[in-house]
Design a protein around this motif. Sequence first.
Motif, PDB file in Angstrom:
ATOM      1  N   ARG A 130       0.863  -1.194   0.000  1.00 54.73           N
ATOM      2  CA  ARG A 130       0.000   0.000   0.000  1.00 54.73           C
ATOM      3  C   ARG A 130       0.887   1.227   0.000  1.00 54.73           C
ATOM      4  NH1 ARG A 130      -5.056  -1.802   3.904  1.00 54.73           N
ATOM      5  NH2 ARG A 130      -5.144  -3.931   3.089  1.00 54.73           N
ATOM      6  N   THR A 131       0.773   2.026  -1.016  1.00 52.69           N
ATOM      7  CA  THR A 131       1.621   3.219  -1.149  1.00 52.69           C
ATOM      8  C   THR A 131       0.722   4.460  -1.105  1.00 52.69           C
ATOM      9  OG1 THR A 131       1.501   3.182  -3.548  1.00 52.69           O
ATOM     10  CG2 THR A 131       3.316   1.945  -2.554  1.00 52.69           C
ATOM     11  N   PRO A 132       1.317   5.651  -0.912  1.00 49.32           N
ATOM     12  CA  PRO A 132       0.481   6.853  -0.802  1.00 49.32           C
ATOM     13  C   PRO A 132      -0.318   7.143  -2.072  1.00 49.32           C
ATOM     14  CG  PRO A 132       2.745   7.294  -0.123  1.00 49.32           C
ATOM     15  CD  PRO A 132       2.746   5.933  -0.721  1.00 49.32           C
ATOM     16  N   ILE A 133      -1.423   7.842  -1.870  1.00 48.03           N
ATOM     17  CA  ILE A 133      -2.263   8.235  -3.005  1.00 48.03           C
ATOM     18  C   ILE A 133      -1.637   9.431  -3.713  1.00 48.03           C
ATOM     19  CG2 ILE A 133      -4.482   9.405  -3.400  1.00 48.03           C
ATOM     20  CD1 ILE A 133      -5.681   7.156  -1.630  1.00 48.03           C
ATOM     21  N   PHE A 134      -0.855  10.213  -2.991  1.00 48.08           N
ATOM     22  CA  PHE A 134      -0.082  11.266  -3.678  1.00 48.08           C
ATOM     23  C   PHE A 134       1.403  11.019  -3.471  1.00 48.08           C
ATOM     24  CE2 PHE A 134      -1.321  13.176   0.427  1.00 48.08           C
ATOM     25  CZ  PHE A 134      -0.107  13.650   0.916  1.00 48.08           C
ATOM     26  N   GLU A 135       2.159  11.440  -4.462  1.00 48.92           N
ATOM     27  CA  GLU A 135       3.614  11.228  -4.464  1.00 48.92           C
ATOM     28  C   GLU A 135       4.276  12.541  -4.897  1.00 48.92           C
ATOM     29  OE1 GLU A 135       5.540   8.383  -4.021  1.00 48.92           O
ATOM     30  OE2 GLU A 135       4.040   6.777  -4.019  1.00 48.92           O
ATOM     31  N   ALA A 136       5.576  12.652  -4.661  1.00 48.76           N
ATOM     32  CA  ALA A 136       6.329  13.779  -5.234  1.00 48.76           C
ATOM     33  C   ALA A 136       6.134  13.711  -6.750  1.00 48.76           C
ATOM     34  CB  ALA A 136       7.802  13.637  -4.885  1.00 48.76           C
ATOM     35  N   GLY A 164      -0.393   2.851 -10.585  1.00 55.72           N
ATOM     36  CA  GLY A 164       0.254   2.290  -9.412  1.00 55.72           C
ATOM     37  C   GLY A 164       1.703   1.873  -9.586  1.00 55.72           C
ATOM     38  N   THR A 165       2.150   1.739 -10.835  1.00 56.01           N
ATOM     39  CA  THR A 165       3.479   1.165 -11.061  1.00 56.01           C
ATOM     40  C   THR A 165       4.611   2.045 -10.490  1.00 56.01           C
ATOM     41  OG1 THR A 165       2.591   0.225 -13.078  1.00 56.01           O
ATOM     42  CG2 THR A 165       4.976   0.145 -12.837  1.00 56.01           C
ATOM     43  N   ALA A 166       4.567   3.346 -10.847  1.00 57.62           N
ATOM     44  CA  ALA A 166       5.680   4.222 -10.449  1.00 57.62           C
ATOM     45  C   ALA A 166       5.781   4.313  -8.921  1.00 57.62           C
ATOM     46  CB  ALA A 166       5.515   5.603 -11.071  1.00 57.62           C
ATOM     47  N   GLY A 167       4.653   4.446  -8.232  1.00 56.73           N
ATOM     48  CA  GLY A 167       4.671   4.540  -6.763  1.00 56.73           C
ATOM     49  C   GLY A 167       5.176   3.251  -6.127  1.00 56.73           C
ATOM     50  N   THR A 168       4.749   2.117  -6.708  1.00 53.23           N
ATOM     51  CA  THR A 168       5.188   0.820  -6.181  1.00 53.23           C
ATOM     52  C   THR A 168       6.700   0.671  -6.350  1.00 53.23           C
ATOM     53  OG1 THR A 168       3.058  -0.142  -6.702  1.00 53.23           O
ATOM     54  CG2 THR A 168       4.868  -1.696  -6.404  1.00 53.23           C
ATOM     55  N   VAL A 169       7.186   1.070  -7.519  1.00 50.70           N
ATOM     56  CA  VAL A 169       8.631   0.967  -7.778  1.00 50.70           C
ATOM     57  C   VAL A 169       9.390   1.937  -6.857  1.00 50.70           C
ATOM     58  CG1 VAL A 169      10.442   1.343  -9.510  1.00 50.70           C
ATOM     59  CG2 VAL A 169       8.377   0.088 -10.130  1.00 50.70           C
ATOM     60  N   ARG A 170       8.825   3.138  -6.673  1.00 49.91           N
ATOM     61  CA  ARG A 170       9.457   4.099  -5.739  1.00 49.91           C
ATOM     62  C   ARG A 170       9.582   3.476  -4.344  1.00 49.91           C
ATOM     63  NH1 ARG A 170       7.985   5.325  -1.414  1.00 49.91           N
ATOM     64  NH2 ARG A 170       5.841   5.790  -1.978  1.00 49.91           N
ATOM     65  N   ILE A 178      12.212   0.734  -4.163  1.00 50.90           N
ATOM     66  CA  ILE A 178      13.588   1.235  -4.088  1.00 50.90           C
ATOM     67  C   ILE A 178      13.849   1.829  -2.697  1.00 50.90           C
ATOM     68  CG2 ILE A 178      15.209   2.951  -5.012  1.00 50.90           C
ATOM     69  CD1 ILE A 178      13.506   2.829  -7.656  1.00 50.90           C
ATOM     70  N   GLU A 179      12.911   2.694  -2.259  1.00 47.78           N
ATOM     71  CA  GLU A 179      13.129   3.424  -1.003  1.00 47.78           C
ATOM     72  C   GLU A 179      13.247   2.465   0.184  1.00 47.78           C
ATOM     73  OE1 GLU A 179      10.451   6.701  -0.638  1.00 47.78           O
ATOM     74  OE2 GLU A 179      11.238   7.264   1.333  1.00 47.78           O
ATOM     75  N   ASN A 180      12.484   1.387   0.154  1.00 42.41           N
ATOM     76  CA  ASN A 180      12.519   0.423   1.262  1.00 42.41           C
ATOM     77  C   ASN A 180      13.484  -0.735   1.013  1.00 42.41           C
ATOM     78  OD1 ASN A 180      10.294   1.505   3.084  1.00 42.41           O
ATOM     79  ND2 ASN A 180       9.290   1.432   1.095  1.00 42.41           N
ATOM     80  N   ALA A 203      16.817  -5.907  -1.615  1.00 42.62           N
ATOM     81  CA  ALA A 203      17.862  -6.523  -0.791  1.00 42.62           C
ATOM     82  C   ALA A 203      17.294  -7.694   0.016  1.00 42.62           C
ATOM     83  CB  ALA A 203      18.462  -5.490   0.146  1.00 42.62           C
ATOM     84  N   GLN A 204      15.968  -7.743   0.139  1.00 43.02           N
ATOM     85  CA  GLN A 204      15.358  -8.818   0.930  1.00 43.02           C
ATOM     86  C   GLN A 204      15.012 -10.029   0.088  1.00 43.02           C
ATOM     87  OE1 GLN A 204      11.956  -7.154   2.955  1.00 43.02           O
ATOM     88  NE2 GLN A 204      13.105  -5.330   3.501  1.00 43.02           N
ATOM     89  N   ASN A 205      14.607  -9.766  -1.142  1.00 44.53           N
ATOM     90  CA  ASN A 205      14.074 -10.828  -1.985  1.00 44.53           C
ATOM     91  C   ASN A 205      14.621 -10.682  -3.391  1.00 44.53           C
ATOM     92  OD1 ASN A 205      12.329 -12.812  -1.161  1.00 44.53           O
ATOM     93  ND2 ASN A 205      10.558 -11.451  -1.040  1.00 44.53           N
ATOM     94  N   PRO A 206      15.226 -11.714  -3.963  1.00 44.17           N
ATOM     95  CA  PRO A 206      15.734 -11.550  -5.331  1.00 44.17           C
ATOM     96  C   PRO A 206      14.594 -11.314  -6.333  1.00 44.17           C
ATOM     97  CG  PRO A 206      15.941 -13.833  -4.588  1.00 44.17           C
ATOM     98  CD  PRO A 206      15.509 -13.036  -3.403  1.00 44.17           C
ATOM     99  N   ILE A 207      13.417 -11.842  -6.016  1.00 48.74           N
ATOM    100  CA  ILE A 207      12.256 -11.520  -6.857  1.00 48.74           C
ATOM    101  C   ILE A 207      11.112 -11.120  -5.923  1.00 48.74           C
ATOM    102  CG2 ILE A 207      11.709 -14.006  -7.144  1.00 48.74           C
ATOM    103  CD1 ILE A 207      10.395 -13.089  -9.859  1.00 48.74           C
ATOM    104  N   GLU A 208      10.598  -9.933  -6.171  1.00 47.19           N
ATOM    105  CA  GLU A 208       9.536  -9.402  -5.298  1.00 47.19           C
ATOM    106  C   GLU A 208       8.262  -9.302  -6.129  1.00 47.19           C
ATOM    107  OE1 GLU A 208       8.007  -8.864  -2.223  1.00 47.19           O
ATOM    108  OE2 GLU A 208       9.965  -8.069  -1.656  1.00 47.19           O
ATOM    109  N   LYS A 209       7.246 -10.037  -5.707  1.00 49.23           N
ATOM    110  CA  LYS A 209       5.988 -10.028  -6.467  1.00 49.23           C
ATOM    111  C   LYS A 209       4.929  -9.306  -5.629  1.00 49.23           C
ATOM    112  CE  LYS A 209       5.537 -14.511  -7.481  1.00 49.23           C
ATOM    113  NZ  LYS A 209       5.128 -15.663  -8.312  1.00 49.23           N
TER     114      LYS A 209
END
Length: 435
Positions: free
Chosen positions: A39-45, A81-87, A90-92, A96-102
């Motif tokens: 769950r990512t924010p509804i608004f982003e930079a 939703g793609t750009a926020g999810t990718v942001r 990266i930010e979190n 580094a935790q999972n070689p593949i994150e679904k």
Amino acid sequence: MISKPKGTYDVLPEEVKSWTKLESTIRKICQIFNYREIRTPIFEASQTFHRDANDTSDMVTKETYDFKDRSDRLITLRPEGTAGTVRAYIENKLYAQNPIEKLFYMGPMFRYERPQKGRTRQFSQFGVEALGSNSPTIDAEVIALGATLIKALGLTNVKVKLNTLGDQESRQAYKKVLVEYFKNHTDELCSDCLNRLEKNPLRILDCKVDRDKEFFKNAPKINEYLTEGSKEHFNQVLTSLKDMNIAYEVDPSLVRGLDYYSHTVFELEVDIPEFGAQNVIGAGGRYDALVKDLGGPEIPGVGMAFGMERLLLACEYAGKKLATPDFVHVYFIALGEAAKQAALREMQVCRLGGLYCDMDHLGRGLKAQFKAADTNRAMFTCILGDNELKENKINIKDNTTDVQETISLFEIYPYVLNKINNNSACAKCKEKEVK
Ligand code: HAM
């Protein structure tokens, strides 16, 4: 009277049931495919979406809701939703935790578009993003997830269309011939396409204005300019889809409306004439440069998003009921103040045991209370008057069989529970659910 903003809508209680059913179906399928919710924010930079001055997609150039907050920060309501999810990925440092994150998400998106059926300014998407693998099998898995959802909803008239945009080298070669081709047709191109010719000629192929013109249809197709590696990737996606028995159609003119795609792109199209241009209910593709573009490591990704309103509309048109109607196990009818208090008390006992219950709170007469029991699709109706109360008894009617019995006032809960367990649900409440 204050009205809702243009291009928005209210989801009223009757419709919320279909939404929750859709959401639970989605969650189940994501679990089956091992995708985890984010769950990512509804608004982003704003720069999350406005990354590249050369981005010519309508969504980025014309449709975002941009504003400055009270501290002059540039903010954008998420249009997808793609750009926020990718942001967030990266930010979190999820890489580094999972070689593949679904990942999957559901929620409201905002685009300043011309509202019409199936197209609103606030709408909801369900999306998945698989980050970390460049294997064609994961492209196919994402498409399979979409096809499985469609099947679970009972929709049959949906086509999977796909194409490849190849790797950077393929697109470079293709762009060159496209520019040459369209340069000979500049007098026929719309003003947006003239701009795209300079910045991103591939986008021209997605033009809604020129799409049906003859010179458009004769434009060169990408498949002739694919590198061996790109061809190989696409062929393996197709083989994987065949192996999973997922029907598809290759559409060489499919390029998609967003600028971040490479290799596989696809759309799920529903065949409902009333949908018009809104017949694409879900779409996605591979985006191998997006994580890097957003400041992360070089990690490939592939994903897809469905318009949830369009999914619900498609179900409605196909006559597929998503949610069973509401019902209560017990509706309490009480006559007189003392009976009302006793009914309230016994109803709480039943509610603590998990039974769905209700009673009158409007001081209505007997007839109106019976009607309310019916409107609430009560499986059982309990009728309590002063006479019954004196003897600590209550009349209980099974609305499936119309059989009425008098039982102890203190035994409503075990009585109903026992009946439910033995008879399952009452016929009225058993309308077929989507599995
Ligand atoms: P998109 O094609 O822009 O892709 O949107 C995906 C879906 O959202 C559309 O197929 C449509 O069903 C729905 N949709 C879009 N705009 C509206 C609107 N104004 N009203 C109602 N429904 C709408 C994306 O958003 C990409 N992020 C998909 C993706 C995920 N690609 C990779 N990962």
